[in-house]
Write a protein that holds these residues in place. Sequence first.
Motif, PDB file in Angstrom:
ATOM      1  N   GLU A  50       0.830  -1.203   0.000  1.00  0.00           N
ATOM      2  CA  GLU A  50       0.000   0.000   0.000  1.00  0.00           C
ATOM      3  C   GLU A  50       0.870   1.261   0.000  1.00  0.00           C
ATOM      4  O   GLU A  50       1.831   1.373   0.748  1.00  0.00           O
ATOM      5  CB  GLU A  50      -0.914   0.017   1.233  1.00  0.00           C
ATOM      6  CG  GLU A  50      -1.853   1.210   1.272  1.00  0.00           C
ATOM      7  CD  GLU A  50      -2.769   1.174   2.494  1.00  0.00           C
ATOM      8  OE1 GLU A  50      -3.657   2.032   2.588  1.00  0.00           O
ATOM      9  OE2 GLU A  50      -2.591   0.288   3.349  1.00  0.00           O
ATOM     10  N   GLU A  51       0.527   2.210  -0.854  1.00  0.00           N
ATOM     11  CA  GLU A  51       1.288   3.451  -0.939  1.00  0.00           C
ATOM     12  C   GLU A  51       0.847   4.419   0.155  1.00  0.00           C
ATOM     13  O   GLU A  51      -0.343   4.638   0.365  1.00  0.00           O
ATOM     14  CB  GLU A  51       1.079   4.103  -2.308  1.00  0.00           C
ATOM     15  CG  GLU A  51       1.922   5.341  -2.534  1.00  0.00           C
ATOM     16  CD  GLU A  51       1.775   5.888  -3.942  1.00  0.00           C
ATOM     17  OE1 GLU A  51       2.203   7.040  -4.172  1.00  0.00           O
ATOM     18  OE2 GLU A  51       1.228   5.171  -4.807  1.00  0.00           O
ATOM     19  N   ILE A  52       1.822   4.991   0.849  1.00  0.00           N
ATOM     20  CA  ILE A  52       1.549   5.964   1.904  1.00  0.00           C
ATOM     21  C   ILE A  52       1.514   7.363   1.291  1.00  0.00           C
ATOM     22  O   ILE A  52       2.470   7.771   0.619  1.00  0.00           O
ATOM     23  CB  ILE A  52       2.617   5.904   3.011  1.00  0.00           C
ATOM     24  CG1 ILE A  52       2.661   4.507   3.630  1.00  0.00           C
ATOM     25  CG2 ILE A  52       2.358   6.959   4.079  1.00  0.00           C
ATOM     26  CD1 ILE A  52       1.393   4.087   4.302  1.00  0.00           C
ATOM     27  N   PRO A  53       0.428   8.117   1.464  1.00  0.00           N
ATOM     28  CA  PRO A  53       0.355   9.449   0.861  1.00  0.00           C
ATOM     29  C   PRO A  53       1.371  10.415   1.475  1.00  0.00           C
ATOM     30  O   PRO A  53       1.832  10.224   2.605  1.00  0.00           O
ATOM     31  CB  PRO A  53      -1.081   9.904   1.166  1.00  0.00           C
ATOM     32  CG  PRO A  53      -1.489   9.104   2.363  1.00  0.00           C
ATOM     33  CD  PRO A  53      -0.785   7.784   2.232  1.00  0.00           C
ATOM     34  N   VAL A  54       1.711  11.438   0.711  1.00  0.00           N
ATOM     35  CA  VAL A  54       2.621  12.473   1.214  1.00  0.00           C
ATOM     36  C   VAL A  54       1.950  13.198   2.382  1.00  0.00           C
ATOM     37  O   VAL A  54       0.771  13.561   2.324  1.00  0.00           O
ATOM     38  CB  VAL A  54       2.966  13.473   0.101  1.00  0.00           C
ATOM     39  CG1 VAL A  54       3.843  14.600   0.638  1.00  0.00           C
ATOM     40  CG2 VAL A  54       3.659  12.749  -1.055  1.00  0.00           C
ATOM     41  N   THR A  55       2.702  13.382   3.463  1.00  0.00           N
ATOM     42  CA  THR A  55       2.144  13.994   4.662  1.00  0.00           C
ATOM     43  C   THR A  55       1.919  15.489   4.462  1.00  0.00           C
ATOM     44  O   THR A  55       2.763  16.190   3.894  1.00  0.00           O
ATOM     45  CB  THR A  55       3.091  13.784   5.852  1.00  0.00           C
ATOM     46  OG1 THR A  55       3.345  12.381   5.990  1.00  0.00           O
ATOM     47  CG2 THR A  55       2.490  14.316   7.138  1.00  0.00           C
ATOM     48  N   SER A  56       0.794  15.970   4.940  1.00  0.00           N
ATOM     49  CA  SER A  56       0.504  17.393   4.867  1.00  0.00           C
ATOM     50  C   SER A  56       1.479  18.181   5.735  1.00  0.00           C
ATOM     51  O   SER A  56       2.061  17.656   6.691  1.00  0.00           O
ATOM     52  CB  SER A  56      -0.930  17.668   5.343  1.00  0.00           C
ATOM     53  OG  SER A  56      -1.863  16.941   4.574  1.00  0.00           O
ATOM     54  N   GLU A  57       1.639  19.458   5.417  1.00  0.00           N
ATOM     55  CA  GLU A  57       2.503  20.314   6.215  1.00  0.00           C
ATOM     56  C   GLU A  57       1.872  20.573   7.584  1.00  0.00           C
ATOM     57  O   GLU A  57       0.689  20.925   7.671  1.00  0.00           O
ATOM     58  CB  GLU A  57       2.751  21.641   5.503  1.00  0.00           C
ATOM     59  CG  GLU A  57       3.780  21.553   4.405  1.00  0.00           C
ATOM     60  CD  GLU A  57       5.156  21.149   4.936  1.00  0.00           C
ATOM     61  OE1 GLU A  57       5.645  21.813   5.882  1.00  0.00           O
ATOM     62  OE2 GLU A  57       5.723  20.175   4.414  1.00  0.00           O
TER      63      GLU A  57
END
Length: 344
Positions: A312-319
């Motif tokens: 599963e791909e982990i989404p880019v974390t928000s700032e």
Amino acid sequence: MTEPEVDATPPASWRQLRWLLPYVFAISLGSMSHDVTAATYWQVQQSEITVFVEGDKDVAKRFAETTLRLQSAARWLFNWPPGHREPPTLIFAVCESLLRSIFRYPVGVDTAYTDYTAGHESWARTQSLIVVAATMGFRKGEELRSLQHAYGEALLRAESSHDWPPCVHEGMSLIFTAAELTRPNHFYVSGEQLRGSWNHFYMPGEKLLDPFVIRPDIWNPERFLVSTDALRKPMPQWELDQGAYSCFRLSFMITSAIPEQRIAFERMLTAVGRGMPLAEATMSELRQTVPEFTSRYRTFNLYEDIQLDIPEEIPVTSEPVPIALEEVRMLIGKLCSRLNNCRK
């Protein structure tokens, strides 16, 4: 799952916790106005998870990424059905002094298998919301220990693993506690976590033993693989530690199995937790007698590491955005009030 799960009494209900979401939303709209350079508390909103973290921006992002990887690992390891979505989740990762000043914690004995460096933590789970309050670790390598343990406990109460024997919940939460979760989505637990634990389990007055020698005093599975409603009798601490290690050992064996075997193990655990006799469950799901299963557990390779590359791909974390301590304290205070778990 029909019943809420919490670590405090009385149990939380959605009516007790639902007020948190609009309050958090209001905070997220207003938090951008704070002076970034002065902030020591941060809020990260990622999908259905909101994390409040003490520290700098990089620490906040690390904690947020860890929560996403923990949830992904639970989905993979516990065979969540396609389309399963966890409830919205609120996580507080703050200093222990802040939690101790707000929450009332029971007095107990700390051991290597009951949060020996993690500090205090609380979690609550309903069908519509998960809340976790965990302490920040400041010793190198232990920064995330409390978060991983508490959130792991909450994830284990999802439907697919909800009915497992209590001892396996404990053992699996320790697997999550010990795991290294790295990019892109790698899950690693060193076998040293299992091998190096032997010397915690000896009778008073005994000498420490070689950690690579198999001890005869670990529990057999029929002693701890019991239904969820089985009564627990009082035991001395050293015996409780033996039981906790035994559960950790079994959980390590299950987690390191290939997916097909792991799914069979998990079907067996669900059956036992719901009241099926262990002998019937092992034969039905594993095609093994209890002695055969016990032999497999006792001769498990202690030198094996758990290494999983989860697809599963982990989404880019928000700032992260800054948030005032007063707002964090107010939110945690409202939470403990609703859970009836505040210091008097």
